[in-house]
Structures are given as C-alpha cells and as structure tokens.
Design a protein around this motif. Sequence first.
Motif, PDB file in Angstrom:
ATOM      1  N   VAL A  22      -1.268  15.165 -13.438  1.00  0.00           N
ATOM      2  CA  VAL A  22       0.174  14.661 -13.376  1.00  0.00           C
ATOM      3  C   VAL A  22       0.814  14.300 -14.432  1.00  0.00           C
ATOM      4  O   VAL A  22       0.298  13.513 -15.237  1.00  0.00           O
ATOM      5  CB  VAL A  22       0.028  13.172 -12.408  1.00  0.00           C
ATOM      6  N   VAL A  23       2.028  14.905 -14.564  1.00  0.00           N
ATOM      7  CA  VAL A  23       3.037  15.008 -15.831  1.00  0.00           C
ATOM      8  C   VAL A  23       4.103  14.267 -15.594  1.00  0.00           C
ATOM      9  O   VAL A  23       4.958  13.938 -16.413  1.00  0.00           O
ATOM     10  CB  VAL A  23       2.987  16.249 -16.530  1.00  0.00           C
ATOM     11  N   ASP A  24       4.673  14.127 -14.220  1.00  0.00           N
ATOM     12  CA  ASP A  24       5.821  13.320 -13.866  1.00  0.00           C
ATOM     13  C   ASP A  24       5.735  13.031 -12.374  1.00  0.00           C
ATOM     14  O   ASP A  24       4.964  13.736 -11.544  1.00  0.00           O
ATOM     15  CB  ASP A  24       7.020  14.259 -14.116  1.00  0.00           C
ATOM     16  N   VAL A  25       6.671  12.264 -12.110  1.00  0.00           N
ATOM     17  CA  VAL A  25       6.748  11.786 -10.530  1.00  0.00           C
ATOM     18  C   VAL A  25       8.162  12.016 -10.043  1.00  0.00           C
ATOM     19  O   VAL A  25       9.138  11.820 -11.072  1.00  0.00           O
ATOM     20  CB  VAL A  25       6.473  10.346 -10.295  1.00  0.00           C
ATOM     21  N   VAL A  26       8.487  12.192  -8.903  1.00  0.00           N
ATOM     22  CA  VAL A  26       9.901  12.052  -8.143  1.00  0.00           C
ATOM     23  C   VAL A  26       9.841  10.784  -7.170  1.00  0.00           C
ATOM     24  O   VAL A  26       8.914  10.644  -6.263  1.00  0.00           O
ATOM     25  CB  VAL A  26      10.041  13.222  -7.448  1.00  0.00           C
ATOM     26  N   VAL A  27      10.882  10.013  -7.214  1.00  0.00           N
ATOM     27  CA  VAL A  27      10.846   8.989  -6.256  1.00  0.00           C
ATOM     28  C   VAL A  27      12.465   9.014  -6.038  1.00  0.00           C
ATOM     29  O   VAL A  27      13.361   9.559  -6.400  1.00  0.00           O
ATOM     30  CB  VAL A  27      10.780   7.447  -7.108  1.00  0.00           C
ATOM     31  N   ARG A  28      12.709   8.788  -4.520  1.00  0.00           N
ATOM     32  CA  ARG A  28      13.834   8.452  -3.932  1.00  0.00           C
ATOM     33  C   ARG A  28      14.303   7.193  -3.273  1.00  0.00           C
ATOM     34  O   ARG A  28      13.200   6.592  -2.986  1.00  0.00           O
ATOM     35  CB  ARG A  28      13.852   9.564  -2.911  1.00  0.00           C
ATOM     36  N   GLY A  29      15.380   6.877  -3.463  1.00  0.00           N
ATOM     37  CA  GLY A  29      15.817   5.415  -2.974  1.00  0.00           C
ATOM     38  C   GLY A  29      16.292   5.557  -1.517  1.00  0.00           C
ATOM     39  O   GLY A  29      17.387   4.900  -1.415  1.00  0.00           O
ATOM     40  N   ASP A  30      15.788   6.299  -0.657  1.00  0.00           N
ATOM     41  CA  ASP A  30      16.342   6.500   0.629  1.00  0.00           C
ATOM     42  C   ASP A  30      15.774   5.309   1.786  1.00  0.00           C
ATOM     43  O   ASP A  30      16.124   5.698   2.959  1.00  0.00           O
ATOM     44  CB  ASP A  30      16.262   7.817   1.211  1.00  0.00           C
ATOM     45  N   LEU A  31      15.234   4.479   1.429  1.00  0.00           N
ATOM     46  CA  LEU A  31      14.283   3.519   2.375  1.00  0.00           C
ATOM     47  C   LEU A  31      15.573   2.521   2.623  1.00  0.00           C
ATOM     48  O   LEU A  31      16.504   2.023   1.982  1.00  0.00           O
ATOM     49  CB  LEU A  31      13.321   2.575   1.856  1.00  0.00           C
ATOM     50  N   PRO A  32      15.468   2.069   3.784  1.00  0.00           N
ATOM     51  CA  PRO A  32      16.570   1.139   4.402  1.00  0.00           C
ATOM     52  C   PRO A  32      16.765  -0.342   3.569  1.00  0.00           C
ATOM     53  O   PRO A  32      17.837  -0.752   3.448  1.00  0.00           O
ATOM     54  CB  PRO A  32      16.306   0.871   5.959  1.00  0.00           C
ATOM     55  N   LEU A  38       8.005   7.030  -3.388  1.00  0.00           N
ATOM     56  CA  LEU A  38       7.450   8.247  -4.034  1.00  0.00           C
ATOM     57  C   LEU A  38       7.398   9.577  -3.436  1.00  0.00           C
ATOM     58  O   LEU A  38       6.790   9.115  -2.099  1.00  0.00           O
ATOM     59  CB  LEU A  38       5.960   7.845  -4.721  1.00  0.00           C
ATOM     60  N   THR A  39       7.891  10.486  -3.640  1.00  0.00           N
ATOM     61  CA  THR A  39       7.989  11.653  -2.698  1.00  0.00           C
ATOM     62  C   THR A  39       7.168  12.684  -3.226  1.00  0.00           C
ATOM     63  O   THR A  39       6.672  13.456  -2.591  1.00  0.00           O
ATOM     64  CB  THR A  39       9.297  12.189  -2.346  1.00  0.00           C
ATOM     65  N   PRO A  90      -9.413   9.268 -11.095  1.00  0.00           N
ATOM     66  CA  PRO A  90      -9.882   8.201 -10.227  1.00  0.00           C
ATOM     67  C   PRO A  90      -8.701   7.724  -9.315  1.00  0.00           C
ATOM     68  O   PRO A  90      -7.367   8.009  -9.591  1.00  0.00           O
ATOM     69  CB  PRO A  90     -10.204   7.013 -11.493  1.00  0.00           C
ATOM     70  N   PRO A  91      -9.088   7.275  -8.079  1.00  0.00           N
ATOM     71  CA  PRO A  91      -8.072   6.901  -7.004  1.00  0.00           C
ATOM     72  C   PRO A  91      -7.155   5.790  -7.432  1.00  0.00           C
ATOM     73  O   PRO A  91      -7.543   4.765  -8.221  1.00  0.00           O
ATOM     74  CB  PRO A  91      -8.776   6.473  -5.741  1.00  0.00           C
ATOM     75  N   VAL A  92      -5.851   5.696  -7.067  1.00  0.00           N
ATOM     76  CA  VAL A  92      -4.804   4.590  -7.232  1.00  0.00           C
ATOM     77  C   VAL A  92      -4.711   3.871  -5.929  1.00  0.00           C
ATOM     78  O   VAL A  92      -4.385   4.357  -5.007  1.00  0.00           O
ATOM     79  CB  VAL A  92      -3.707   5.266  -8.064  1.00  0.00           C
ATOM     80  N   PRO A  93      -5.037   2.571  -6.247  1.00  0.00           N
ATOM     81  CA  PRO A  93      -4.618   1.855  -4.824  1.00  0.00           C
ATOM     82  C   PRO A  93      -3.221   1.929  -4.336  1.00  0.00           C
ATOM     83  O   PRO A  93      -2.419   1.693  -5.080  1.00  0.00           O
ATOM     84  CB  PRO A  93      -5.084   0.379  -5.123  1.00  0.00           C
ATOM     85  N   GLY A  94      -3.068   2.323  -3.121  1.00  0.00           N
ATOM     86  CA  GLY A  94      -1.749   2.234  -2.564  1.00  0.00           C
ATOM     87  C   GLY A  94      -1.340   4.008  -2.629  1.00  0.00           C
ATOM     88  O   GLY A  94      -0.116   4.061  -2.086  1.00  0.00           O
ATOM     89  N   PHE A  95      -1.975   4.825  -3.203  1.00  0.00           N
ATOM     90  CA  PHE A  95      -1.277   6.072  -3.504  1.00  0.00           C
ATOM     91  C   PHE A  95      -1.726   6.968  -2.116  1.00  0.00           C
ATOM     92  O   PHE A  95      -2.743   6.843  -1.697  1.00  0.00           O
ATOM     93  CB  PHE A  95      -1.849   6.836  -4.637  1.00  0.00           C
ATOM     94  N   PRO A  96      -0.871   7.582  -1.527  1.00  0.00           N
ATOM     95  CA  PRO A  96       0.686   7.776  -2.232  1.00  0.00           C
ATOM     96  C   PRO A  96       1.780   6.896  -1.501  1.00  0.00           C
ATOM     97  O   PRO A  96       2.826   7.078  -1.955  1.00  0.00           O
ATOM     98  CB  PRO A  96       0.941   9.408  -1.544  1.00  0.00           C
TER      99      PRO A  96
END
Length: 102
Positions: A22-32, A38-39, A90-96
């Motif tokens: 993983v080299v980058d992440v995309v997040v969106r702020g569309d939750l109420p 994280l998308t 290794p797994p990340v707690p709460g992903f995705p």
Amino acid sequence: MRAGELLGRTAYDLHGRRLGRVVDVVVRGDLPDGRLRLTDVFVNGHWWSRAVRRLVGGERPRGPWAIRVVARTVRHHDRQLPVDQVQLLPPVPGFPFGPPRG
C-alpha cells in the motif's frame, strides 16, 4: 485508524494473491456525521518503483526532464483498488470499515 498504519503493508486480493504494498489511501467525507470514510487504496507491486519514488520526490517531482519521466513511469505501476477487495498483512484492526459498533 491512521493512514500510517496502512502504508507499507502487504496487500492481497480476496483469493490470497499478492498485489503489492500500500503506497497511498483515498478517503471521502460523505458520511452524514461528517466523518471520513476509507474507500480505496493505491497498491504498487514493484519494489524498485517504491525506491525510485523516494529518490525522485514522490507525486510532483522537480528537476531535470529525465527525473520527471522516470517519476511518471513509476506512477503508472500504481493500482487503485476498493478496500473491500483487499486484505492486509499483518492485519490492521478495523480495516477496511473501522471497528464494529455495539
């Protein structure tokens, strides 16, 4: 969950095939409630492209044309994948989708 917990992790598809790191992440702020969600994650499968990316300056390299050409070539090896199609080791707690609500 912080982006730093995801960056550099090895990503696998749902069948267990290695996709890369993983080299980058995309997040969106569309939750109420205004929180970010994280998308997608950007995954790069080549070790040499991660090394070159660090040397030439990441997303917007400056300098001679040859360095800019190399940086543009390296970026073409990144793949954007939806988080529900990726497993991390290794797994990340709460992903995705974050911790379960109770």
